[in-house]
Design a protein around this motif. Structure first.
Motif, PDB file in Angstrom:
ATOM      1  N   SER A  41     -15.671  67.314  14.502  1.00  0.00           N
ATOM      2  CA  SER A  41     -14.914  68.407  13.876  1.00  0.00           C
ATOM      3  C   SER A  41     -13.778  68.864  14.780  1.00  0.00           C
ATOM      4  CB  SER A  41     -15.813  69.625  13.665  1.00  0.00           C
ATOM      5  OG  SER A  41     -16.810  69.326  12.767  1.00  0.00           O
ATOM      6  N   ASP A  44     -10.462  73.667  13.599  1.00  0.00           N
ATOM      7  CA  ASP A  44     -10.387  74.329  12.278  1.00  0.00           C
ATOM      8  C   ASP A  44     -11.460  73.809  11.316  1.00  0.00           C
ATOM      9  OD1 ASP A  44      -9.572  71.811  11.608  1.00  0.00           O
ATOM     10  OD2 ASP A  44      -7.574  72.365  10.925  1.00  0.00           O
ATOM     11  N   SER A  45     -12.479  73.110  11.862  1.00  0.00           N
ATOM     12  CA  SER A  45     -13.633  72.600  11.104  1.00  0.00           C
ATOM     13  C   SER A  45     -13.356  71.334  10.301  1.00  0.00           C
ATOM     14  CB  SER A  45     -14.221  73.634  10.139  1.00  0.00           C
ATOM     15  OG  SER A  45     -14.535  74.781  10.837  1.00  0.00           O
ATOM     16  N   GLU A  46     -12.124  70.853  10.291  1.00  0.00           N
ATOM     17  CA  GLU A  46     -11.847  69.589   9.602  1.00  0.00           C
ATOM     18  C   GLU A  46     -12.562  68.458  10.350  1.00  0.00           C
ATOM     19  OE1 GLU A  46      -9.219  67.567   6.770  1.00  0.00           O
ATOM     20  OE2 GLU A  46      -8.272  69.274   7.733  1.00  0.00           O
ATOM     21  N   TRP A 288      -1.166  65.529   8.477  1.00  0.00           N
ATOM     22  CA  TRP A 288      -1.357  66.205   7.188  1.00  0.00           C
ATOM     23  C   TRP A 288       0.014  66.687   6.717  1.00  0.00           C
ATOM     24  CZ3 TRP A 288      -4.780  66.184  11.154  1.00  0.00           C
ATOM     25  CH2 TRP A 288      -6.139  65.945  10.866  1.00  0.00           C
ATOM     26  N   ASP A 313      -6.555  61.360   1.873  1.00  0.00           N
ATOM     27  CA  ASP A 313      -6.785  62.486   0.961  1.00  0.00           C
ATOM     28  C   ASP A 313      -5.602  62.621  -0.004  1.00  0.00           C
ATOM     29  OD1 ASP A 313      -7.527  64.822  -0.260  1.00  0.00           O
ATOM     30  OD2 ASP A 313      -6.943  66.116   1.400  1.00  0.00           O
ATOM     31  N   TYR A 317      -3.006  63.375   3.604  1.00  0.00           N
ATOM     32  CA  TYR A 317      -3.509  63.186   4.975  1.00  0.00           C
ATOM     33  C   TYR A 317      -3.525  61.680   5.258  1.00  0.00           C
ATOM     34  CZ  TYR A 317      -7.324  62.641   8.484  1.00  0.00           C
ATOM     35  OH  TYR A 317      -8.085  62.257   9.562  1.00  0.00           O
TER      36      TYR A 317
END
Ligand SMILES: Cc1cc2nc3c(=O)[nH]c(=O)nc-3n(C[C@H](O)[C@H](O)[C@H](O)COP(=O)(O)OP(=O)(O)OC[C@H]3O[C@@H](n4cnc5c(N)ncnc54)[C@H](O)[C@@H]3O)c2cc1C
Length: 434
Positions: A41, A44-46, A288, A313, A317
């Motif tokens: 991760s 920012d938790s991505e 991104w 994505d 991304y």
């Protein structure tokens, strides 16, 4: 038995032995599994992969390992490989109607980024690979570039075909890559079977492939995370136990699946000489955008530093990959991002107006060992001078270069030796397709 290291080699050994009902305890120093093929991760938790990992259908042992973990359906295979030129022209490499080894003839003849001379040269080289494989004895000791020059390859064929395909596959430049590795990629990936070139891309983060669910079906396998092995105790030519977190653990058999740079410090008594090994780096750039910049799933990019993009994505991304990225190691991260985005915009017009929302660079300085000419004889086998210690890892004599398939093969080999020593002989290793 005890496995040290929870990368693909250690996990494969544990899964194979676990399937026989043998008790396995695996020690991994990090808080997650997968070693160099993993995900984590961002602040920012991505969740991102350290770098996009791909496989080919000829990676039969890796696919077998994924089946053991019941995650083989998480790999999406692509039958079309797009080659893209700056400006955006796309050529598609795909199998046609002819049987192997002629299955690429139609699409190869149509590729616009190579001229007729290049194509004739490459065709001659393919034929030479079929003729020389198994007969020529110096392939481990000469470089792929030497061999290509011996075969009269044109500069364009070398740069736009051989370099493009092999540097990504082997993670080394042509002049530093033993010709045997180039042979193997072409033989197994391009000539052996009509679907062996198909490229598999996991459609979940790499770390999800080794999730705990699959292991719950192997109750005899215990995975210990954040459990670095600090010392390996040796007595009377055998491993007597290991120390992790100040505790002693012992078993009848041990598998070391740590990278070559760790082995000497951890188990000096194994006396494995790793001085001939060097590292080769891979750089992953994650970008991104504020809008979709492509609808292609992936492409290999010609004539620039970045060699691949993968659409993660909906085109917003992209993961960009640069193998054998030695010269980027010293470059400041922002400069790497600027370079990669500048190049990407030459290929994808839609990226020119798109804003970058965020970007992240992963420089893996120790991504793989460098597949140097002459290294082959220094790669150790599975057996060690310690009676109950077996060696695994992509750097051992796996029969493959430093890849996930090589790591799994080495793990399966170590599992076979261990099973025999435990008097439960079993076969795990699947032979390469012919
Ligand atoms: C950026 C990048 C991109 C790549 N791309 C591809 C690709 O597209 N396709 C492909 O096939 N291959 C690719 N590779 C190569 C592939 O990831 C490796 O060949 C493979 O994962 C190696 O597995 P391994 O188990 O041999 O070693 P590792 O993955 O290095 O595993 C060793 C493990 O041992 C642990 N360890 C070390 N010391 C100790 C200790 N004292 N106690 C406990 N644990 C310890 C480490 O934490 C690690 O988890 C890539 C590699 C990188 C880095």
């Amino acid at each position: 038995m005890i496995v040290i290291g929870g990368g693909l080699a250690g996990l494969a050994a544990a899964a194979a032995l676990g399937s026989t009902g043998a008790t396995v305890e695996l020690f991994e120093s990090r808080p997650f599994l997968g070693g160099r093929a993993t995900s984590y991760s961002l602040p920012d938790s991505e969740v991102i992969d350290n770098c996009q990992h791909i496989l080919l259908r000829c990676c039969v042992n890796l696919l077998d390992f994924y089946r053991r973990l019941a995650v083989d359906d998480k790999v999406h295979f692509f039958a079309e490989i797009p080659f893209m030129e700056p400006g955006g022209r796309v050529s598609i490499f795909r199998r046609g109607l002819l049987p192997a080894p002629l299955h690429f003839t139609e699409s190869f003849l149509r590729l616009p980024f190579l001229n007729l001379r290049d194509k004739l040269a490459i065709g001659r080289a393919f034929l030479a690979i079929l003729m020389e494989h198994g007969r020529r004895k110096d392939l481990d000791d000469i470089s792929m570039l030497d061999w290509l020059q011996e075969k009269g390859q044109t500069p364009n064929a070398i740069e736009r075909f051989w370099r493009q395909v092999l540097v990504s596959a082997i993670n080394e430049e042509l002049d530093r890559m033993a010709a045997s590795h180039g042979f193997q990629v072409v033989r197994l990936g391009f000539l052996a079977a009509s679907d062996s070139y198909e490229m598999g891309v996991p459609n979940v983060p790499l770390g999800d492939l080794y999730g705990s669910q699959a292991w719950s079906r192997m109750p005899a396998v215990k995975l210990r995370l954040r459990a670095a092995v600090e010392t390996v105790e040796v007595a009377g030519g055998r491993v007597a136990g290991i120390i992790s977190g100040g505790e002693i653990y012992s078993a009848k058999q041990y598998v070391s699946a740590v990278p070559f740079e760790r082995l000497g410090g951890l188990i000096p008594a194994a006396e494995i000489d790793t001085s001939a090994f060097e590292h080769s780096s891979i750089t992953g750039v994650h970008v991104w955008f504020d809008r979709p910049v492509t609808d292609m799933a992936n492409a290999t990019l010609l004539d620039r530093n970045i060699q691949w993009f993968f659409n993660k994505d909906g085109g917003r991304y992209l993961q960009l990959v640069i193998s054998a990225s030695r010269k980027l190691l010293e470059m400041p991260r922002q400069q790497v991002i600027d370079l990669a985005v500048k190049e990407l915009r030459e290929f994808l017009p839609a990226a020119r107006d798109a804003q970058i929302v965020k970007a992240h660079v992963v420089k893996e300085a120790r991504a793989t060992f460098s597949a140097l000419p002459g290294l082959h004889k220094h790669r150790p086998g599975t057996r060690t001078r310690l009676e109950n210690l077996w060696l695994a890892g992509d750097w051992t004599q796996s029969g493959w270069p430093a890849t996930m398939e090589g790591a799994v093969r080495s793990g399966y080999k170590a599992a076979e030796f261990t099973a025999a020593a435990l008097e439960r002989p079993a076969k795990f290793l699947i032979p390469d397709i012919k």
